[in-house]
Design a protein around this motif. Structure first.
Motif, PDB file in Angstrom:
ATOM      1  N   ASP A  37       0.829  -1.206   0.000  1.00  0.00           N
ATOM      2  CA  ASP A  37       0.000   0.000   0.000  1.00  0.00           C
ATOM      3  C   ASP A  37       0.863   1.256   0.000  1.00  0.00           C
ATOM      4  OD1 ASP A  37      -2.157  -1.731   0.080  1.00  0.00           O
ATOM      5  OD2 ASP A  37      -2.527  -1.461   2.222  1.00  0.00           O
ATOM      6  N   ASP A  38       1.968   1.217   0.734  1.00  0.00           N
ATOM      7  CA  ASP A  38       2.888   2.348   0.792  1.00  0.00           C
ATOM      8  C   ASP A  38       3.738   2.457  -0.471  1.00  0.00           C
ATOM      9  OD1 ASP A  38       4.443   4.502   2.117  1.00  0.00           O
ATOM     10  OD2 ASP A  38       6.044   2.993   2.103  1.00  0.00           O
ATOM     11  N   VAL A  40       3.174   2.008  -3.696  1.00  0.00           N
ATOM     12  CA  VAL A  40       2.646   2.659  -4.896  1.00  0.00           C
ATOM     13  C   VAL A  40       2.948   4.164  -4.899  1.00  0.00           C
ATOM     14  CG1 VAL A  40       0.295   3.090  -4.066  1.00  0.00           C
ATOM     15  CG2 VAL A  40       0.705   2.713  -6.505  1.00  0.00           C
ATOM     16  N   HIS A  41       3.021   4.775  -3.735  1.00  0.00           N
ATOM     17  CA  HIS A  41       3.315   6.209  -3.626  1.00  0.00           C
ATOM     18  C   HIS A  41       4.803   6.514  -3.782  1.00  0.00           C
ATOM     19  CE1 HIS A  41      -0.814   6.545  -2.417  1.00  0.00           C
ATOM     20  NE2 HIS A  41      -0.593   5.673  -1.459  1.00  0.00           N
ATOM     21  N   ARG A  42       5.622   5.463  -3.744  1.00  0.00           N
ATOM     22  CA  ARG A  42       7.073   5.631  -3.874  1.00  0.00           C
ATOM     23  C   ARG A  42       7.575   5.272  -5.271  1.00  0.00           C
ATOM     24  NH1 ARG A  42       9.146   2.125   0.874  1.00  0.00           N
ATOM     25  NH2 ARG A  42      11.154   2.873   0.132  1.00  0.00           N
ATOM     26  N   GLY A  44       7.762   6.041  -9.300  1.00  0.00           N
ATOM     27  CA  GLY A  44       7.658   7.161 -10.237  1.00  0.00           C
ATOM     28  C   GLY A  44       7.395   6.719 -11.664  1.00  0.00           C
ATOM     29  N   ALA A  71      -4.510   1.557  -8.438  1.00  0.00           N
ATOM     30  CA  ALA A  71      -3.964   2.718  -7.731  1.00  0.00           C
ATOM     31  C   ALA A  71      -2.862   3.417  -8.528  1.00  0.00           C
ATOM     32  CB  ALA A  71      -3.418   2.306  -6.358  1.00  0.00           C
ATOM     33  N   TRP A  72      -2.290   2.739  -9.536  1.00  0.00           N
ATOM     34  CA  TRP A  72      -1.203   3.334 -10.299  1.00  0.00           C
ATOM     35  C   TRP A  72      -1.744   4.304 -11.341  1.00  0.00           C
ATOM     36  CZ3 TRP A  72       3.450   4.821 -10.265  1.00  0.00           C
ATOM     37  CH2 TRP A  72       4.080   5.228 -11.431  1.00  0.00           C
ATOM     38  N   ASP A  73      -1.173   5.502 -11.346  1.00  0.00           N
ATOM     39  CA  ASP A  73      -1.502   6.511 -12.345  1.00  0.00           C
ATOM     40  C   ASP A  73      -0.223   7.287 -12.614  1.00  0.00           C
ATOM     41  OD1 ASP A  73      -2.851   8.223 -14.059  1.00  0.00           O
ATOM     42  OD2 ASP A  73      -3.389   9.594 -12.435  1.00  0.00           O
ATOM     43  N   GLY A  74       0.531   6.847 -13.606  1.00  0.00           N
ATOM     44  CA  GLY A  74       1.786   7.500 -13.911  1.00  0.00           C
ATOM     45  C   GLY A  74       2.381   6.937 -15.174  1.00  0.00           C
ATOM     46  N   LYS A 111      12.144   8.631  -7.346  1.00  0.00           N
ATOM     47  CA  LYS A 111      11.324   7.505  -6.894  1.00  0.00           C
ATOM     48  C   LYS A 111      11.783   6.223  -7.575  1.00  0.00           C
ATOM     49  CE  LYS A 111       7.180  10.159  -5.824  1.00  0.00           C
ATOM     50  NZ  LYS A 111       5.719  10.194  -6.031  1.00  0.00           N
TER      51      LYS A 111
END
Length: 179
Positions: A37-38, A40-42, A44, A71-74, A111
């Motif tokens: 969960d953490d 995905v925010h790390r 890039g 959850a991925w948007d990049g 990231k």
């Protein structure tokens, strides 16, 4: 500078996809996992193999479709020998590993570039590119499928465990790739 990370959920017998690329086996293991969960925010950027990009998504047709349960948007860089004629939003198709890694690292900034797909991960490991490997081990035996890492007749990739956590649905093993 971006770090290269190979992260995957694996069955206890070493498979990241079931027979024929089936990913439905993962569904019972979706749920709270603080490490993932953490993570995905790390991230890039994603570096994805073509078969993984076009493969089976256990969340297809739901609001959770896509990488990391939607959850991925990049930026996503797909390594392929056959670049499609039609563009896909936020996806860059490339046919050269070195250029794809450079582009993904640039997009990721400070990231992680997360590597998805066994063949792409093996190519990256063969080239000495990954810095870390995170494996979430699910308590299931699949018996057949795509292995996390397979290099018949190959040499070892040495890893050093940096963290071991136990969640309600998986055990997470975070390692650093040793030179």
């Amino acid at each position: 500078m971006a770090k290269m990370l190979y992260a995957a959920t694996m069955s206890l017998d070493g498979f990241i996809a079931g027979h024929g690329g089936d990913m439905s086996w993962l569904k019972p293991y979706f749920g709270p996992n603080p490490d993932m969960d953490d993570l995905v925010h790390r991230i890039g950027a994603l570096l994805v193999g073509r078969r993984t990009f076009e493969g089976d998504d256990p969340n297809k047709g739901t609001e959770n479709e896509g990488a990391f349960g939607g959850a991925w948007d990049g930026p996503t860089f797909v390594l392929t020998h056959q670049v499609p004629a039609e563009p896909v939003p936020s996806v860059v198709f490339m046919d050269d590993l070195e250029r794809a890694v450079a582009a993904a690292k640039e997009a990721a900034g400070d990231k992680y570039v997360n590597i998805l797909g066994a063949n792409t991960a093996r190519a990256c490991l063969d080239a000495g590119l990954p810095d870390e490997v995170l494996v979430c081990v699910a308590p299931v035996l699949l018996g057949d499928g795509t292995r996390l890492f397979e290099r018949p007749g190959g040499d070892n990739v040495r890893l050093e465990r940096t963290s071991l956590t136990h969640g309600p649905l998986a055990t997470n093993i975070w390692t650093r790739v040793l030179p």
